[in-house]
Design a protein around this motif. Structure first.
Motif, mmCIF file in Angstrom:
data_model
loop_
_atom_site.group_PDB
_atom_site.id
_atom_site.type_symbol
_atom_site.label_atom_id
_atom_site.label_comp_id
_atom_site.label_asym_id
_atom_site.label_seq_id
_atom_site.Cartn_x
_atom_site.Cartn_y
_atom_site.Cartn_z
ATOM 1 N N VAL A 6 19.745 -2.756 11.477
ATOM 2 C CA VAL A 6 19.589 -1.652 12.419
ATOM 3 C C VAL A 6 18.389 -1.927 13.326
ATOM 4 O O VAL A 6 17.301 -2.257 12.854
ATOM 5 C CB VAL A 6 19.398 -0.320 11.674
ATOM 6 C CG1 VAL A 6 19.185 0.829 12.656
ATOM 7 C CG2 VAL A 6 20.604 -0.047 10.771
ATOM 8 N N ASP A 49 23.084 -1.097 16.675
ATOM 9 C CA ASP A 49 22.585 0.162 17.232
ATOM 10 C C ASP A 49 23.673 0.688 18.157
ATOM 11 O O ASP A 49 24.622 -0.028 18.481
ATOM 12 C CB ASP A 49 21.287 -0.069 18.020
ATOM 13 C CG ASP A 49 21.374 -1.279 18.941
ATOM 14 O OD1 ASP A 49 21.943 -1.155 20.036
ATOM 15 O OD2 ASP A 49 20.882 -2.369 18.555
ATOM 16 N N ASP A 50 23.533 1.925 18.586
ATOM 17 C CA ASP A 50 24.484 2.498 19.529
ATOM 18 C C ASP A 50 23.925 2.361 20.943
ATOM 19 O O ASP A 50 22.708 2.230 21.135
ATOM 20 C CB ASP A 50 24.755 3.968 19.203
ATOM 21 C CG ASP A 50 26.172 4.399 19.552
ATOM 22 O OD1 ASP A 50 26.849 3.691 20.332
ATOM 23 O OD2 ASP A 50 26.598 5.456 19.045
ATOM 24 N N GLU A 90 20.530 6.115 18.238
ATOM 25 C CA GLU A 90 21.062 6.334 16.897
ATOM 26 C C GLU A 90 22.581 6.325 16.941
ATOM 27 O O GLU A 90 23.217 6.647 17.950
ATOM 28 C CB GLU A 90 20.566 7.664 16.321
ATOM 29 C CG GLU A 90 19.171 7.624 15.755
ATOM 30 C CD GLU A 90 18.907 8.795 14.832
ATOM 31 O OE1 GLU A 90 19.604 8.898 13.790
ATOM 32 O OE2 GLU A 90 18.033 9.610 15.155
ATOM 33 N N PHE A 91 23.166 6.001 15.804
ATOM 34 C CA PHE A 91 24.618 5.952 15.704
ATOM 35 C C PHE A 91 25.217 7.329 15.969
ATOM 36 O O PHE A 91 24.753 8.335 15.446
ATOM 37 C CB PHE A 91 25.028 5.433 14.327
ATOM 38 C CG PHE A 91 24.452 4.075 14.034
ATOM 39 C CD1 PHE A 91 24.873 2.966 14.741
ATOM 40 C CD2 PHE A 91 23.471 3.920 13.070
ATOM 41 C CE1 PHE A 91 24.339 1.707 14.487
ATOM 42 C CE2 PHE A 91 22.922 2.672 12.798
ATOM 43 C CZ PHE A 91 23.365 1.564 13.521
ATOM 44 N N LEU A 101 26.622 3.900 8.638
ATOM 45 C CA LEU A 101 27.213 2.565 8.601
ATOM 46 C C LEU A 101 28.121 2.382 7.391
ATOM 47 O O LEU A 101 29.187 1.762 7.483
ATOM 48 C CB LEU A 101 26.112 1.513 8.611
ATOM 49 C CG LEU A 101 25.357 1.372 9.942
ATOM 50 C CD1 LEU A 101 24.128 0.493 9.767
ATOM 51 C CD2 LEU A 101 26.275 0.820 11.032
ATOM 52 N N SER A 129 21.080 6.297 9.284
ATOM 53 C CA SER A 129 21.750 5.095 9.785
ATOM 54 C C SER A 129 22.571 4.421 8.701
ATOM 55 O O SER A 129 23.725 4.029 8.931
ATOM 56 C CB SER A 129 20.707 4.111 10.328
ATOM 57 O OG SER A 129 20.014 4.655 11.429
ATOM 58 N N PHE A 184 32.415 2.302 15.913
ATOM 59 C CA PHE A 184 31.884 1.314 14.980
ATOM 60 C C PHE A 184 32.862 0.760 13.949
ATOM 61 O O PHE A 184 32.726 -0.411 13.562
ATOM 62 C CB PHE A 184 30.632 1.865 14.286
ATOM 63 C CG PHE A 184 29.423 1.777 15.161
ATOM 64 C CD1 PHE A 184 28.709 0.602 15.265
ATOM 65 C CD2 PHE A 184 29.031 2.864 15.926
ATOM 66 C CE1 PHE A 184 27.609 0.505 16.099
ATOM 67 C CE2 PHE A 184 27.920 2.783 16.760
ATOM 68 C CZ PHE A 184 27.208 1.601 16.850
#
Length: 292
Positions: free
Chosen positions: A248, A211-212, A222-223, A268, A264, A230
């Motif tokens: 996630v 996760d962010d 959220e990312f 990623l 997400s 990342f």
């Protein structure tokens, strides 16, 4: 290729069967299953039959699974996350964790994840550590199943990687006692860069949450909404030899779970591709746009 999963605590408004269908349909290859009153309640009747049915469903969908034990009010309807291994009534937590290990074994889970809990105000630090070691020892003595992944959690007795190392030493560095690493937590309260955190604990990783997050603030984002770059993190995971799930962890996003899960995974995958080809950071937003 990294195996991305999604946590069912981010699908709290869905039936478990529906959540699994959505997660698999989006292209995830695993699920982090939080045992809860609405998602495979370990105290409800007919557990064996429900576990067997779920195992079949996971195989059909091609989903790996890890077991998470952070349900908020499963054990006590009035106290969030209570009792923990630090509380006076900690036996109830030990029993729950033993059930989680048994369920994990029947599901073929890759790990069972748990944490210390927040130290109660009336329990001094030395007694809290004593209780934690005792609880972990009791669990290790009866755990004949998936490896245990202990998670450092901001604000809890064990909140950093160094705290986890201390606990592991106090337990005698036992086999089967690994680390659950939340990537966001590394940014929140670890002194080292996140990729360095991954590399430092690679040999002990049995479960990874992603996760962010921002420095000093324990809020799962959220990312693209936090401060983590990342691609280097995913490169560090790939280089570490870790082959477990990277799931996630967005427990406060259930109101928009399908959309959040789709964004997400897109983010990623793009980050993973970027990590393999160039060192530059991703743009601040996911490639298909911001939140709706």
């Amino acid at each position: 290729m990294i195996r991305f999963g999604y946590g069912t605590n981010g699908f709290a408004n869905h039936r478990l069967s529906d959540a699994l269908d959505v997660i698999a349909g989006l292209g995830y290859t695993g699920v982090a299953l939080t045992l809860d009153h609405h998602h495979l309640d370990p105290y409800a009747d007919g557990l064996g039959q429900r576990v067997a049915k779920l195992a079949d469903r996971l195989r059909t969908l091609g989903l790996g699974v890890v077991i998470e034990t952070g349900a908020r009010y499963l054990l006590d309807p009035r106290r969030k996350h209570a009792p923990t291994l630090l509380d006076d009534d900690r036996d109830k937590r030990v029993d729950f964790l033993r059930r989680a290990v048994a369920i994990g074994a029947d599901l073929g889970a890759e790990a069972v994840s748990f944490w210390a809990g927040v130290r109660p105000g009336h329990v001094d630090p030395a007694l809290a550590w004593e209780r934690l070691v005792d609880g972990c020892t009791r669990l290790l003595d009866t755990a004949h199943g998936p490896p245990l992944g202990f998670e450092p959690e901001p604000g809890m007795l064990v909140e950093t990687i160094d705290d986890w190392r201390t606990l592991r030493r106090m337990l005698g560095e036992p086999d089967g006692f690994g680390l659950t690493l939340d990537i966001g937590h590394c940014r929140c309260n670890e002194p080292d860069p996140v990729p360095d955190c991954v590399a430092a604990v690679a040999e002990h990783l049995v479960n990874v949450q992603i996760d962010d997050m921002r420095r000093g603030t324990h809020e799962h984002l959220e990312f693209g909404e936090g401060e983590i770059d990342f691609p280097p993190v995913l490169r560090a995971l790939a280089d570490s030899g870790y082959r477990g799930l990277v799931a996630v962890e967005l427990p406060r996003h259930s109101h928009a779970a399908p959309d959040v899960a789709a964004r997400s995974l897109s983010f990623l995958r793009h980050a993973e591709q970027t990590s393999a080809h160039r060192p530059e950071a991703l743009p601040a937003r996911p490639p298909e746009g911001g939140r709706t």
